[in-house]
Design a protein around this motif. Structure first.
Motif, short mmCIF file in Angstrom:
data_model
loop_
_atom_site.label_atom_id
_atom_site.label_comp_id
_atom_site.label_asym_id
_atom_site.label_seq_id
_atom_site.Cartn_x
_atom_site.Cartn_y
_atom_site.Cartn_z
N ALA A 188 27.75 58.37 17.43
CA ALA A 188 28.42 57.45 18.35
C ALA A 188 29.89 57.83 18.42
O ALA A 188 30.36 58.73 17.71
N GLN A 189 30.60 57.15 19.26
CA GLN A 189 32.05 57.32 19.37
C GLN A 189 32.73 55.97 19.31
O GLN A 189 32.16 54.94 19.68
N ARG A 215 24.64 46.78 18.17
CA ARG A 215 23.47 46.44 17.37
C ARG A 215 22.59 47.67 17.15
O ARG A 215 22.52 48.56 17.99
N GLN A 216 21.92 47.65 16.02
CA GLN A 216 20.94 48.70 15.75
C GLN A 216 19.67 48.47 16.57
O GLN A 216 18.98 49.39 16.99
N SER A 218 26.29 47.89 23.24
CA SER A 218 25.53 49.06 22.81
C SER A 218 24.43 48.71 21.82
O SER A 218 24.60 47.85 20.94
N VAL A 219 23.33 49.42 21.93
CA VAL A 219 22.26 49.41 20.93
C VAL A 219 22.17 50.84 20.41
O VAL A 219 21.83 51.77 21.16
N ILE A 220 22.49 51.03 19.14
CA ILE A 220 22.57 52.37 18.55
C ILE A 220 21.66 52.43 17.32
O ILE A 220 22.09 52.12 16.19
N VAL A 255 22.94 49.27 9.42
CA VAL A 255 23.56 47.95 9.27
C VAL A 255 24.34 47.94 7.96
O VAL A 255 24.14 48.79 7.09
N ASP A 256 25.22 46.98 7.83
CA ASP A 256 26.04 46.85 6.61
C ASP A 256 25.13 46.59 5.42
O ASP A 256 24.49 45.54 5.33
#
Length: 300
Positions: A122-123, A152-153, A83-85, A90-91
């Protein structure tokens, strides 16, 4: 025997004397009874004070308020390796201390939030093909936990592929206490398993990413563990896949992902890999014993 006249004079005197003696005896008995010691009555017991119970203080809530909304997450992207969300951050603090908790969805799929109080973006499914459903908690509040998640973003070179994070409602997860983590130091060339009982250094040399394909730094987690026979370089040892991907590669070997992993390789010393961490046989087999979700912290 005295004459009758004398007897007549003595008899009244004798009767009088006997009467006096009987009266004296009665008086002695009565006086004796009066002198019988009387046991004093016991003093009344002092009242026992009942201590007042100290009320148990109600713990104050920390962080954002509870969100009891029922969300339909079926149309949201799953936080998984492919997934790209862009909506997930990011942390932001990869060097912060970890609270020693792992989170697992308590139902088939739960909402993932960019921030508490917002709509989910997201889920997180309860089961996924490539793992990533048991995740480490990096921040805990009364009603919420912030966790690391797969995906990943964005993809390099234009997007940010660093480790994703997201918020979960505490009511949606099962929390497990586990303070185990893996520390990787590129400069010291050590890989160590750290637990409350101590530190177990399992490698004092290993291979890491070359300059053009560096190993991502910061904290991530064990996403998936599997033996892949088609990867001959692993010599049958398991690969321990991490939840973070390459900072420079959008994909690798024909795949649309560039996942970082621990794995065996005959050449396992120095900056020689495409970002993965190459270990000897004993070290990779030991890492494969750790539970999914175990945090991994990589420092330069």
């Amino acid at each position: 025997m005295p004459p009758a006249s004398a007897r007549r004079r003595w008899l009244p005197l004798a009767i009088a004397a006997a009467t006096l003696a009987a009266a004296a005896l009665v008086l002695v008995l009565v006086m004796g009874m009066d002198r019988t010691p009387v046991t004093p009555a016991a003093a009344p017991a002092s009242p026992v004070a009942t201590p007042t119970a100290t009320p148990t203080p109600t713990p104050s809530e920390t962080g954002a308020p509870v969100d009891a909304t029922s969300y339909d997450v079926s149309g949201l992207p799953a936080a998984e390796v492919y997934s790209v969300i862009p909506a997930l951050p990011v942390d932001a603090d990869p060097g912060a201390a970890l609270p020693g908790l792992l989170a697992t969805p308590a139902s088939a799929a739960i909402p993932v939030f960019a921030a508490p109080g917002e709509a989910p973006v997201a889920q997180l499914p309860q089961a996924q093909t490539y793992g990533g459903t048991t995740v480490p908690v990096v921040e805990r509040q009364t009603n919420w936990v912030r966790v690391l998640v797969s995906g990943r973003q964005g993809t390099p070179p234009g997007g940010n592929p660093a480790q994703l994070s997201g918020w979960l409602r505490a009511s949606d997860v099962t929390l497990t206490e586990d303070a185990t983590r893996v520390d990787v130091s590129l400069s010291a060339r050590t890989v160590s398993i750290v637990t409350p009982a101590g530190t177990e250094t399992i490698a004092t040399d290993f291979g890491w990413g070359a300059a053009a394909t560096p190993t991502p730094l910061g904290r991530t987690f064990i996403m998936h563990t599997a033996v892949v026979p088609s990867f001959g370089y692993t010599r049958g040892h398991p690969l321990v896949y991490l939840g973070v991907q390459s900072p420079t590669l959008a994909g690798f070997s024909g795949a649309s992902v560039a996942v970082t992993a621990f794995h065996y390789h005959d050449a396992h010393s120095g900056a020689i890999s495409n970002g993965c961490l190459r270990l000897d046989a004993a070290a990779i087999d030991r890492l494969a014993q750790l539970p999914l979700g175990t945090p991994v912290v990589v420092t330069g």
